[in-house]
Design a protein around this motif. Structure first.
Motif, PDB file in Angstrom:
ATOM      1  N   ALA A 112       0.803  -1.088   0.029  1.00 22.29           N
ATOM      2  CA  ALA A 112      -0.272  -0.109  -0.050  1.00 22.29           C
ATOM      3  C   ALA A 112       0.818   1.060  -0.003  1.00 22.29           C
ATOM      4  O   ALA A 112       0.467   2.398  -0.717  1.00 22.29           O
ATOM      5  CB  ALA A 112      -0.893   0.188   1.161  1.00 22.29           C
ATOM      6  N   ILE A 113       1.862   1.277   0.642  1.00 23.69           N
ATOM      7  CA  ILE A 113       2.880   2.519   0.980  1.00 23.69           C
ATOM      8  C   ILE A 113       3.806   2.450  -0.338  1.00 23.69           C
ATOM      9  O   ILE A 113       3.773   3.650  -0.904  1.00 23.69           O
ATOM     10  CB  ILE A 113       3.635   2.470   2.032  1.00 23.69           C
ATOM     11  CG1 ILE A 113       2.861   2.474   3.275  1.00 23.69           C
ATOM     12  CG2 ILE A 113       4.726   3.472   2.084  1.00 23.69           C
ATOM     13  CD1 ILE A 113       3.395   2.362   4.742  1.00 23.69           C
ATOM     14  N   THR A 114       4.205   1.435  -0.846  1.00 22.09           N
ATOM     15  CA  THR A 114       4.856   1.486  -2.091  1.00 22.09           C
ATOM     16  C   THR A 114       4.154   2.056  -3.337  1.00 22.09           C
ATOM     17  O   THR A 114       4.683   2.755  -3.994  1.00 22.09           O
ATOM     18  CB  THR A 114       5.568   0.146  -2.312  1.00 22.09           C
ATOM     19  OG1 THR A 114       6.385  -0.261  -1.116  1.00 22.09           O
ATOM     20  CG2 THR A 114       6.360  -0.119  -3.649  1.00 22.09           C
ATOM     21  N   GLY A 118      -2.983   8.453  -3.373  1.00 20.06           N
ATOM     22  CA  GLY A 118      -3.836   8.931  -2.265  1.00 20.06           C
ATOM     23  C   GLY A 118      -3.395   8.415  -0.978  1.00 20.06           C
ATOM     24  O   GLY A 118      -2.397   8.975  -0.545  1.00 20.06           O
ATOM     25  N   SER A 119      -4.155   7.527  -0.264  1.00 19.15           N
ATOM     26  CA  SER A 119      -3.872   7.335   0.875  1.00 19.15           C
ATOM     27  C   SER A 119      -3.664   5.817   1.417  1.00 19.15           C
ATOM     28  O   SER A 119      -4.286   5.122   0.242  1.00 19.15           O
ATOM     29  CB  SER A 119      -4.861   7.768   1.826  1.00 19.15           C
ATOM     30  OG  SER A 119      -6.099   7.403   1.923  1.00 19.15           O
ATOM     31  N   VAL A 120      -3.267   5.289   2.291  1.00 23.88           N
ATOM     32  CA  VAL A 120      -3.076   3.680   2.612  1.00 23.88           C
ATOM     33  C   VAL A 120      -4.736   3.386   2.892  1.00 23.88           C
ATOM     34  O   VAL A 120      -5.275   4.069   3.576  1.00 23.88           O
ATOM     35  CB  VAL A 120      -2.189   3.410   3.824  1.00 23.88           C
ATOM     36  CG1 VAL A 120      -2.432   2.035   4.362  1.00 23.88           C
ATOM     37  CG2 VAL A 120      -0.735   3.702   3.306  1.00 23.88           C
ATOM     38  N   PRO A 121      -5.149   2.469   2.327  1.00 20.47           N
ATOM     39  CA  PRO A 121      -6.629   2.082   2.597  1.00 20.47           C
ATOM     40  C   PRO A 121      -6.771   1.852   4.060  1.00 20.47           C
ATOM     41  O   PRO A 121      -5.930   1.196   4.728  1.00 20.47           O
ATOM     42  CB  PRO A 121      -6.894   0.597   1.846  1.00 20.47           C
ATOM     43  CG  PRO A 121      -5.937   0.927   0.604  1.00 20.47           C
ATOM     44  CD  PRO A 121      -4.469   1.506   1.321  1.00 20.47           C
ATOM     45  N   ASP A 122      -7.943   2.108   4.884  1.00 16.36           N
ATOM     46  CA  ASP A 122      -8.253   1.942   6.128  1.00 16.36           C
ATOM     47  C   ASP A 122      -8.018   0.371   6.542  1.00 16.36           C
ATOM     48  O   ASP A 122      -7.554   0.294   7.601  1.00 16.36           O
ATOM     49  CB  ASP A 122      -9.593   2.449   6.391  1.00 16.36           C
ATOM     50  CG  ASP A 122      -9.787   3.908   6.538  1.00 16.36           C
ATOM     51  OD1 ASP A 122      -8.629   4.627   6.384  1.00 16.36           O
ATOM     52  OD2 ASP A 122     -10.931   4.582   6.315  1.00 16.36           O
ATOM     53  N   GLU A 123      -8.637  -0.357   5.481  1.00 22.12           N
ATOM     54  CA  GLU A 123      -8.489  -1.894   6.006  1.00 22.12           C
ATOM     55  C   GLU A 123      -7.064  -2.486   5.982  1.00 22.12           C
ATOM     56  O   GLU A 123      -6.638  -3.185   7.027  1.00 22.12           O
ATOM     57  CB  GLU A 123      -9.359  -2.836   5.097  1.00 22.12           C
ATOM     58  CG  GLU A 123      -8.892  -2.730   3.795  1.00 22.12           C
ATOM     59  CD  GLU A 123      -9.521  -1.622   2.767  1.00 22.12           C
ATOM     60  OE1 GLU A 123      -9.205  -1.750   1.579  1.00 22.12           O
ATOM     61  OE2 GLU A 123     -10.259  -0.831   3.224  1.00 22.12           O
ATOM     62  N   VAL A 124      -6.143  -1.822   5.269  1.00 20.35           N
ATOM     63  CA  VAL A 124      -5.061  -2.228   5.202  1.00 20.35           C
ATOM     64  C   VAL A 124      -4.194  -1.791   6.496  1.00 20.35           C
ATOM     65  O   VAL A 124      -3.451  -2.536   7.205  1.00 20.35           O
ATOM     66  CB  VAL A 124      -4.266  -1.710   4.032  1.00 20.35           C
ATOM     67  CG1 VAL A 124      -2.266  -1.957   4.222  1.00 20.35           C
ATOM     68  CG2 VAL A 124      -4.604  -2.425   2.709  1.00 20.35           C
ATOM     69  N   TYR A 125      -4.190  -0.453   6.690  1.00 23.48           N
ATOM     70  CA  TYR A 125      -3.609   0.160   8.103  1.00 23.48           C
ATOM     71  C   TYR A 125      -4.408  -0.628   9.283  1.00 23.48           C
ATOM     72  O   TYR A 125      -3.588  -0.989  10.199  1.00 23.48           O
ATOM     73  CB  TYR A 125      -4.007   1.613   8.158  1.00 23.48           C
ATOM     74  CG  TYR A 125      -3.395   2.375   9.188  1.00 23.48           C
ATOM     75  CD1 TYR A 125      -2.228   2.794   9.143  1.00 23.48           C
ATOM     76  CD2 TYR A 125      -3.906   2.348  10.499  1.00 23.48           C
ATOM     77  CE1 TYR A 125      -1.508   3.090  10.235  1.00 23.48           C
ATOM     78  CE2 TYR A 125      -3.368   2.823  11.565  1.00 23.48           C
ATOM     79  CZ  TYR A 125      -1.982   3.337  11.630  1.00 23.48           C
ATOM     80  OH  TYR A 125      -1.506   3.788  12.409  1.00 23.48           O
ATOM     81  N   ALA A 126      -5.774  -0.850   9.316  1.00 17.76           N
ATOM     82  CA  ALA A 126      -6.415  -1.353  10.486  1.00 17.76           C
ATOM     83  C   ALA A 126      -5.712  -3.145  10.615  1.00 17.76           C
ATOM     84  O   ALA A 126      -5.332  -3.581  11.705  1.00 17.76           O
ATOM     85  CB  ALA A 126      -7.929  -1.613  10.365  1.00 17.76           C
TER      86      ALA A 126
END
Length: 167
Positions: A112-114, A118-126
């Protein structure tokens, strides 16, 4: 009747025949190089060395950085990682059973970061936040940012995979 025609893979390029890098980043931008080394070292503090190498391998695969991929697969072996699992990093979604839930979360966050748009998806961060405490998660994010910077430096300066020079 047997086939007598031998098929062999081409010999790996040696540093004697490998192209020279475009610019020696460490020599020409020593303050930036030292700052990046320090950032990288700080990001790694307290992280499992095998997890670190899995993250570095995945980001380097995504960025197409042969120099860093060669370095980090070698470093992963030294840290105790198996060739079998390293072969599965590129397809970890389909081979999730090779990786712990924490490793899967770290690989998802790396992607997600690579590939950020936009932004890192909420589900990936969670998912990552469920596996790592906040200080560890922050260092993991820093590690992913560091490898993406190293990959870009290596690609921009023409680093050659398999050469002895590190970064």
């Amino acid at each position: 009747m047997t086939n007598t025609t031998a098929t062999t893979a081409p010999a790996p390029t040696t540093s004697a025949t490998a192209p020279e890098p475009r610019v020696l980043f460490a020599q020409q931008a020593p303050k930036a190089f030292k700052a990046l080394l320090a950032f990288d070292a700080a990001a790694r503090e307290g992280l499992d060395p095998v997890l670190v190498e899995l993250v570095l391998i995945r980001a380097s695969q995504l960025n197409g950085c042969a120099y860093c991929l060669h370095m980090h697969t070698s470093d992963a072996r030294k840290a105790g990682e198996s060739d079998e699992r390293m072969h599965m990093v590129a397809v970890w979604h389909e081979a999730a059973h090779f990786f712990t839930p924490a490793e899967q979360a770290a690989l998802a966050l790396t992607e997600a970061i690579t590939r950020i748009s936009g932004s890192v998806p909420d589900e990936v961060y969670a998912r990552a936040a469920a596996e790592f405490d906040e200080p560890t998660l922050a260092r993991l994010i820093a590690l992913i940012c560091a490898i993406n910077t190293w990959n870009r430096v290596a690609l921009a300066t023409g680093k050659v995979a398999g050469t002895d020079e590190r970064r």
